[in-house]
Enzyme design. Structure first.
Site, PDB file in Angstrom:
ATOM      1  N   CYS A 104     126.563   5.621  25.754  1.00 13.86           N
ATOM      2  CA  CYS A 104     125.918   4.787  24.730  1.00 13.86           C
ATOM      3  C   CYS A 104     126.785   4.883  23.478  1.00 13.86           C
ATOM      4  O   CYS A 104     126.478   5.644  22.561  1.00 13.86           O
ATOM      5  CB  CYS A 104     124.507   5.288  24.443  1.00 13.86           C
ATOM      6  SG  CYS A 104     123.505   5.501  25.920  1.00 13.86           S
ATOM      7  N   ALA A 118     128.321   2.490  21.175  1.00 17.37           N
ATOM      8  CA  ALA A 118     128.500   1.608  20.015  1.00 17.37           C
ATOM      9  C   ALA A 118     127.857   2.196  18.756  1.00 17.37           C
ATOM     10  O   ALA A 118     126.779   2.781  18.845  1.00 17.37           O
ATOM     11  CB  ALA A 118     127.882   0.247  20.325  1.00 17.37           C
ATOM     12  N   PRO A 119     128.515   2.072  17.610  1.00 17.07           N
ATOM     13  CA  PRO A 119     129.769   1.350  17.346  1.00 17.07           C
ATOM     14  C   PRO A 119     131.034   2.187  17.523  1.00 17.07           C
ATOM     15  O   PRO A 119     132.102   1.784  17.092  1.00 17.07           O
ATOM     16  CB  PRO A 119     129.597   0.937  15.886  1.00 17.07           C
ATOM     17  CG  PRO A 119     128.801   2.051  15.283  1.00 17.07           C
ATOM     18  CD  PRO A 119     127.880   2.549  16.366  1.00 17.07           C
ATOM     19  N   GLY A 120     130.902   3.357  18.130  1.00 18.45           N
ATOM     20  CA  GLY A 120     132.119   4.077  18.503  1.00 18.45           C
ATOM     21  C   GLY A 120     132.478   5.262  17.628  1.00 18.45           C
ATOM     22  O   GLY A 120     133.585   5.796  17.742  1.00 18.45           O
ATOM     23  N   LYS A 130     131.272   8.441  17.635  1.00 20.71           N
ATOM     24  CA  LYS A 130     131.498   9.665  18.425  1.00 20.71           C
ATOM     25  C   LYS A 130     132.584   9.432  19.470  1.00 20.71           C
ATOM     26  O   LYS A 130     133.394  10.318  19.739  1.00 20.71           O
ATOM     27  CB  LYS A 130     130.185  10.118  19.082  1.00 20.71           C
ATOM     28  CG  LYS A 130     129.135  10.487  18.039  1.00 20.71           C
ATOM     29  CD  LYS A 130     127.819  10.831  18.651  1.00 20.71           C
ATOM     30  CE  LYS A 130     126.722  10.893  17.595  1.00 20.71           C
ATOM     31  NZ  LYS A 130     126.240   9.557  17.164  1.00 20.71           N
ATOM     32  N   ASP A 138     128.490   0.541  26.227  1.00 20.60           N
ATOM     33  CA  ASP A 138     127.223   0.284  25.536  1.00 20.60           C
ATOM     34  C   ASP A 138     126.596  -0.959  26.166  1.00 20.60           C
ATOM     35  O   ASP A 138     127.297  -1.889  26.571  1.00 20.60           O
ATOM     36  CB  ASP A 138     127.429   0.063  24.038  1.00 20.60           C
ATOM     37  CG  ASP A 138     126.134   0.296  23.259  1.00 20.60           C
ATOM     38  OD1 ASP A 138     125.969   1.390  22.683  1.00 20.60           O
ATOM     39  OD2 ASP A 138     125.281  -0.621  23.252  1.00 20.60           O
ATOM     40  N   ASP A 180     124.384  -1.663  31.405  1.00 21.25           N
ATOM     41  CA  ASP A 180     123.198  -0.845  31.202  1.00 21.25           C
ATOM     42  C   ASP A 180     123.548   0.533  31.757  1.00 21.25           C
ATOM     43  O   ASP A 180     123.901   0.662  32.939  1.00 21.25           O
ATOM     44  CB  ASP A 180     122.014  -1.462  31.973  1.00 21.25           C
ATOM     45  CG  ASP A 180     120.730  -0.677  31.748  1.00 21.25           C
ATOM     46  OD1 ASP A 180     120.804   0.555  31.541  1.00 21.25           O
ATOM     47  OD2 ASP A 180     119.654  -1.292  31.783  1.00 21.25           O
ATOM     48  N   CYS A 232     119.106  11.232  17.513  1.00 17.39           N
ATOM     49  CA  CYS A 232     118.815  11.434  16.091  1.00 17.39           C
ATOM     50  C   CYS A 232     117.302  11.363  15.889  1.00 17.39           C
ATOM     51  O   CYS A 232     116.820  10.827  14.898  1.00 17.39           O
ATOM     52  CB  CYS A 232     119.568  10.452  15.206  1.00 17.39           C
ATOM     53  SG  CYS A 232     119.259   8.733  15.599  1.00 17.39           S
TER      54      CYS A 232
HETATM   55  C1  SAM Z   1     122.427   6.180  18.950  1.00 20.57           C
HETATM   56  S1  SAM Z   1     123.247   4.750  19.347  1.00 20.57           S
HETATM   57  C2  SAM Z   1     124.836   5.306  19.789  1.00 20.57           C
HETATM   58  C3  SAM Z   1     125.717   5.626  18.612  1.00 20.57           C
HETATM   59  C4  SAM Z   1     127.116   5.956  19.041  1.00 20.57           C
HETATM   60  N1  SAM Z   1     127.146   7.050  19.983  1.00 20.57           N
HETATM   61  C5  SAM Z   1     127.993   6.302  17.872  1.00 20.57           C
HETATM   62  O1  SAM Z   1     128.222   7.466  17.622  1.00 20.57           O
HETATM   63  O2  SAM Z   1     128.459   5.395  17.200  1.00 20.57           O
HETATM   64  C6  SAM Z   1     122.551   4.333  20.882  1.00 20.57           C
HETATM   65  C7  SAM Z   1     123.234   3.195  21.566  1.00 20.57           C
HETATM   66  O3  SAM Z   1     122.658   3.075  22.857  1.00 20.57           O
HETATM   67  C8  SAM Z   1     122.790   1.732  23.223  1.00 20.57           C
HETATM   68  N2  SAM Z   1     121.907   1.510  24.363  1.00 20.57           N
HETATM   69  C9  SAM Z   1     120.591   1.215  24.373  1.00 20.57           C
HETATM   70  N3  SAM Z   1     120.149   1.089  25.640  1.00 20.57           N
HETATM   71  C10 SAM Z   1     121.204   1.323  26.440  1.00 20.57           C
HETATM   72  C11 SAM Z   1     121.380   1.327  27.842  1.00 20.57           C
HETATM   73  N4  SAM Z   1     120.365   1.092  28.671  1.00 20.57           N
HETATM   74  N5  SAM Z   1     122.595   1.607  28.316  1.00 20.57           N
HETATM   75  C12 SAM Z   1     123.614   1.866  27.495  1.00 20.57           C
HETATM   76  N6  SAM Z   1     123.516   1.849  26.169  1.00 20.57           N
HETATM   77  C13 SAM Z   1     122.327   1.588  25.642  1.00 20.57           C
HETATM   78  C14 SAM Z   1     122.436   0.981  21.972  1.00 20.57           C
HETATM   79  O4  SAM Z   1     122.975  -0.312  22.000  1.00 20.57           O
HETATM   80  C15 SAM Z   1     123.074   1.857  20.897  1.00 20.57           C
HETATM   81  O5  SAM Z   1     124.323   1.363  20.536  1.00 20.57           O
END
Ligand code: SAM
Length: 600
Positions: free
Chosen positions: A382, A384-386, A388, A406, A433, A507
């Site tokens: 997961c 986005a936006p990248g 980590k 993502d 997904d 978070c």
């Molecule tokens: C907490 S954010 C991630 C932040 C990211 N790790 C960063 O450090 O920039 C959670 C992410 O999970 C994505 N997300 C939600 N459902 C998802 C799924 N079923 N599969 C993959 N990604 C998913 C969301 O689009 C969102 O970008």
């Protein structure tokens, strides 16, 4: 509201037993009544072994408390005979908290305590600032030899409701209003002496002034001004701090808790659902600290892109632009805190050149825990936006392959933009997904699942969380989180020569999204928890209210705005042992915990 009823230190007249009283036995009786021995014998017969142990523990604690209170009172008395200048001159530097401005001394005492923990951090940080050389700039993770660990404060899970539930059900507690004065939070040893001080101060205030009278329904409804609510919050906190002494006759703890919940919701603008969730997490004083800390955004931080520049050089470049920066702490060798900046930090030439990423301090933690190595095959499920993911790429030194995935197409564009700017060349960006990823690809050495969550750790950043979340949101989140976590484990290579590790982070501060999800995975896959390598943060819950998680949950870490001056965050690290899927156990109590059905 009907105030001014006075309490004295004298014993209350004994009340006759009400209907409920007759029905319920009195767990506190051995400590309370004169018929001590007889009652003790009776209770011994009725109580289970565990209950007896608890009762003995409580009695011991209570006696210790009494002793300490006595000492503190005496000390205070002596002190008050020689008024110090300090006590009379207000300190202009003192942090102004949202609850400042109300009338009573009690409040000042409490408030100075609330501000105290953060100010400790700030002071320590300032000291570190002097000590921490800017040239601690190794390219590899520091191993988190963090001095902050000395500041780490562990908090018991117990809170108001837990105190009740320790005695039995909430109903039982309600049935025993005479005996609901438990020594609050018996496990909260670190904060105990502070609490005692506070309580003794409050008692002195009580002796000399007004005492809270429970408002009528009409008063509660008609009350609308913030200062009035603020005063009432303080008053109710005071009553709850020594319930037997300050409560009104025929009022139960739950009445005060309900009033407090209602007032806190109004004062801090939360819906009742989330306020109750948060109240379940923290003891009272810590609750106030958390709520107040969640009103203010954490310091802006940036992560040096070690693919392009060293932290010292970046700091110099920014300082020469008038941007005031400092290392984020010894636990990170790439983080910088931005104190103030005459230019937008997201638009400096250094930013555009990809020298840094805007990233909350907390978001450095899961990557440090993941500890990526060069030439590995790593998945950020997961991404986005990248933020980590780009940190992972930097630690991999652009070697190996990083899959940044993502499910959200628009957000994936953010990964692409950031990776270009930061000069990341070892990545494959995918948009699936995450739950279907085992069908896409497997065999990763390390995986990060920074799961979508309710965002209850970042309320200061997104205050809409306060009113927008409900039970259904939490359930949706933890269901998705469990599915993502199991899918990620299935993508992990248990036979990886260098890894086989997975980090799960959110978070959110809700155990439903953290410990319960991790506990679920421990049962469903052949994985174990291992230390995160983060030597600060509070241990994850093993016991949370009526729930019992696997003992190893203490290896997980929680971070809070009021204790660590960073967003609320959770980090767990797994090691995978095989692809075997453990047999489904028959339904146990723990299963129902995992299903979240019992979460309140
Ligand atoms: C907490 S954010 C991630 C932040 C990211 N790790 C960063 O450090 O920039 C959670 C992410 O999970 C994505 N997300 C939600 N459902 C998802 C799924 N079923 N599969 C993959 N990604 C998913 C969301 O689009 C969102 O970008």
């Amino acid at each position: 509201m009907g105030r001014k009823a006075k309490f004295t230190d004298e014993e209350r007249p004994k009340k006759g037993k009400g209907r409920k009283d007759k029905r319920q036995k009195d767990p506190e009786a051995p400590f309370k009544f004169d018929k001590k021995v007889i009652q003790q014998d009776e209770d011994d017969k009725k109580l289970s072994h565990r209950q007896k142990q608890r009762a003995a523990k409580r009695q011991k604690k209570k006696e210790e408390w009494k002793e300490k209170r006595k000492e503190i009172k005496e000390k205070r008395k002596k002190k008050s005979e020689q008024p110090s200048e300090e006590a009379q001159i207000p300190d202009p530097k003192k942090k102004k908290t949202p609850l400042s401005g109300a009338s009573a001394e009690i409040k000042n005492e409490l408030l100075s305590k609330f501000a105290g923990k953060n100010s400790k951090w700030v002071k320590k940080h300032k000291k570190q600032k002097d000590d921490d050389e800017m040239d601690v700039d190794d390219e590899l993770p520091s191993g988190n030899d963090n001095d902050d660990s000395s500041e780490e404060e562990t908090y018991a899970v117990q809170n108001l409701r837990d105190v009740d539930s320790e005695e039995g059900t909430e109903d039982e507690a309600e049935d025993q209003p005479e005996n609901s004065d438990q020594p609050e939070n018996p496990d909260q040893s670190e904060n105990q002496s502070e609490d005692e001080n506070q309580e003794s101060d409050m008692q002195l205030n009580i002796a000399s002034g007004d005492v809270f009278t429970f408002p009528s329904e009409d008063d509660i409804k008609s009350l609308s001004s913030i200062p009035e609510i603020e005063t009432r919050i303080k008053d109710v906190l005071l009553v709850l701090s020594n319930f037997n002494k300050f409560r009104e006759e025929n009022r139960y703890r739950s009445d005060y808790v309900a009033l407090l919940t209602n007032d806190l919701c109004k004062y801090f603008s939360y819906n009742q659902f989330l306020m109750e969730k948060i109240m379940n997490l923290f003891p009272l004083d810590e609750l106030m600290s958390f709520l107040e800390a969640s009103e203010t955004q954490r310091p802006l931080t940036i992560r040096t892109n070690s693919l392009k520049i060293r932290r010292r050089d970046l700091a110099q470049a920014l300082i020469s632009r008038g941007v005031n920066v400092d290392p984020v702490g010894k636990w990170s060798n790439v983080g910088l805190v931005v104190y103030n900046s005459p230019v937008p930090v997201g638009a400096t030439p250094e930013y555009l050149a990809g020298f840094y990423m805007l990233q909350a301090a907390s978001s450095l933690l899961p990557v440090i825990a993941l500890a990526p190595r060069e030439n590995e095959r790593i998945l950020d499920l997961c991404a986005a936006p990248g933020g980590k993911a780009s940190h992972i790429a930097a630690l991999m030194k652009n070697t190996g392959v990083l899959f940044a995935n993502d499910a959200n197409k628009a957000r994936v564009n953010g990964i692409v933009g950031n990776f270009h700017r930061l000069g990341i060349t070892n990545s494959v960006i995918t948009c699936y997904d995450g739950r279907t990823y085992p069908q896409v690809m497997k065999g990763f050495d390390r995986i990060l699942v920074d799961a979508p969550c309710t965002g209850t750790g970042v309320i200061a950043k997104d205050p809409s969380v306060k009113i927008s979340k409900d039970e259904v949101d939490v359930q949706k989140c933890f269901t998705l989180q469990r599915e993502l976590l199991l899918a990620a484990i299935d993508c992990l290579n248990a036979r990886s020569k260098t890894g086989g590790y997975l980090v799960y982070s959110t978070c959110s501060i809700l155990p439903e999204e953290n410990e319960a999800v991790v506990n679920y995975a421990l049962k469903k896959r052949d994985v174990k928890l291992v230390p995160t390598g983060l030597d600060f943060g509070t241990e994850g819950f093993v016991n949370y209210r009526q729930h019992r998680f696997h003992q190893s949950l203490n290896l997980t870490r929680r971070f809070y705005p009021h204790t660590h001056n960073m967003d609320g965050f959770f980090v767990a690290k797994f090691k995978k042992f095989s692809d075997v899927i453990p047999k489904q156990k028959p339904n146990t109590t723990e299963d129902s915990i995992d299903s979240g059905s019992k979460q309140s």
